[in-house]
Design a protein around this motif. Sequence first.
Motif, PDB file in Angstrom:
ATOM      1  N   GLY A  60       2.181   6.553  -6.831  1.00  0.00           N
ATOM      2  CA  GLY A  60       1.073   7.397  -7.315  1.00  0.00           C
ATOM      3  C   GLY A  60       1.369   8.871  -7.071  1.00  0.00           C
ATOM      4  N   ALA A  61       1.958   9.200  -5.930  1.00  0.00           N
ATOM      5  CA  ALA A  61       2.291  10.589  -5.618  1.00  0.00           C
ATOM      6  C   ALA A  61       3.403  11.093  -6.529  1.00  0.00           C
ATOM      7  N   ARG A  62       4.345  10.233  -6.877  1.00  0.00           N
ATOM      8  CA  ARG A  62       5.434  10.642  -7.759  1.00  0.00           C
ATOM      9  C   ARG A  62       4.946  10.922  -9.158  1.00  0.00           C
ATOM     10  N   ARG A  63       3.928  10.197  -9.598  1.00  0.00           N
ATOM     11  CA  ARG A  63       3.403  10.387 -10.959  1.00  0.00           C
ATOM     12  C   ARG A  63       2.540  11.631 -11.062  1.00  0.00           C
ATOM     13  N   ALA A  64       1.969  12.050  -9.959  1.00  0.00           N
ATOM     14  CA  ALA A  64       1.056  13.222  -9.993  1.00  0.00           C
ATOM     15  C   ALA A  64       1.803  14.529 -10.143  1.00  0.00           C
ATOM     16  N   ALA A 117       0.833  -1.214   0.000  1.00  0.00           N
ATOM     17  CA  ALA A 117       0.000   0.000   0.000  1.00  0.00           C
ATOM     18  C   ALA A 117       0.861   1.255   0.000  1.00  0.00           C
ATOM     19  N   LEU A 118       1.898   1.264   0.826  1.00  0.00           N
ATOM     20  CA  LEU A 118       2.787   2.431   0.873  1.00  0.00           C
ATOM     21  C   LEU A 118       3.523   2.617  -0.444  1.00  0.00           C
ATOM     22  N   TRP A 119       4.010   1.548  -1.035  1.00  0.00           N
ATOM     23  CA  TRP A 119       4.724   1.634  -2.314  1.00  0.00           C
ATOM     24  C   TRP A 119       3.813   2.195  -3.399  1.00  0.00           C
ATOM     25  N   ARG A 120       2.602   1.694  -3.454  1.00  0.00           N
ATOM     26  CA  ARG A 120       1.671   2.168  -4.484  1.00  0.00           C
ATOM     27  C   ARG A 120       1.288   3.624  -4.252  1.00  0.00           C
ATOM     28  N   ARG A 121       1.120   4.008  -3.011  1.00  0.00           N
ATOM     29  CA  ARG A 121       0.805   5.403  -2.702  1.00  0.00           C
ATOM     30  C   ARG A 121       1.986   6.303  -3.086  1.00  0.00           C
ATOM     31  N   PHE A 122       3.205   5.867  -2.746  1.00  0.00           N
ATOM     32  CA  PHE A 122       4.414   6.642  -3.081  1.00  0.00           C
ATOM     33  C   PHE A 122       4.548   6.783  -4.588  1.00  0.00           C
TER      34      PHE A 122
END
Length: 187
Positions: free
Chosen positions: A183-187, A176-181
């Motif tokens: 996702g935040a980098r792509r935004a 979950a943390l990896w996917r959130r990180f």
Amino acid sequence: MTTPTMIDRAGLRGLARPVALAFGLAALITLAAKVQVPFWPVPMTLHTLAVMAIAALAGPRLAVGAMLAYLGMGAAGLPVFSGTPERGLGLAYMVGPTGGYLAGYLLAAGLIGWLAQGASMVRQGLAMLAGLAVVYALGAAWLMLFVPASKVLAVGVLPFVAGDLVKIGLALMIVALWRRFRGARRA
């Protein structure tokens, strides 16, 4: 126009990245194998945590590739497994009491990677439980060659269930943390 390199001509450019990733992930599995938490009857490692998280994040092909790289390094005699070199090296270690668990991790990596693709956290957790069942089934079956069948569950499965469930919870948090990180980098 650039001149093709030997790597380009051999068709390895597309292969170099996944192979490097597989060996990098195998190194993470090795580190997890070396982290030992005092436990009875044998020390508990973070193998399960690493395999589960890698499979859910990397998918079936890369997860299986990482496990094959890990097992290949171990078969070649590198001290990648828990308790090595003290408890033996290479194929001698792999055919010992923990050999079934190692084979179970390989199959579990593919199963979890396949089941967890695009799945919700609940389904990823269920995928990890299915993978853990595979690890226990193969591990316990192989352990019967070394321990009386009546004691296999008591020494090869039951002592590890609670710890492995905690490791699955931690693996889900890592995913979950990896996917959130990411996702935040792509935004």
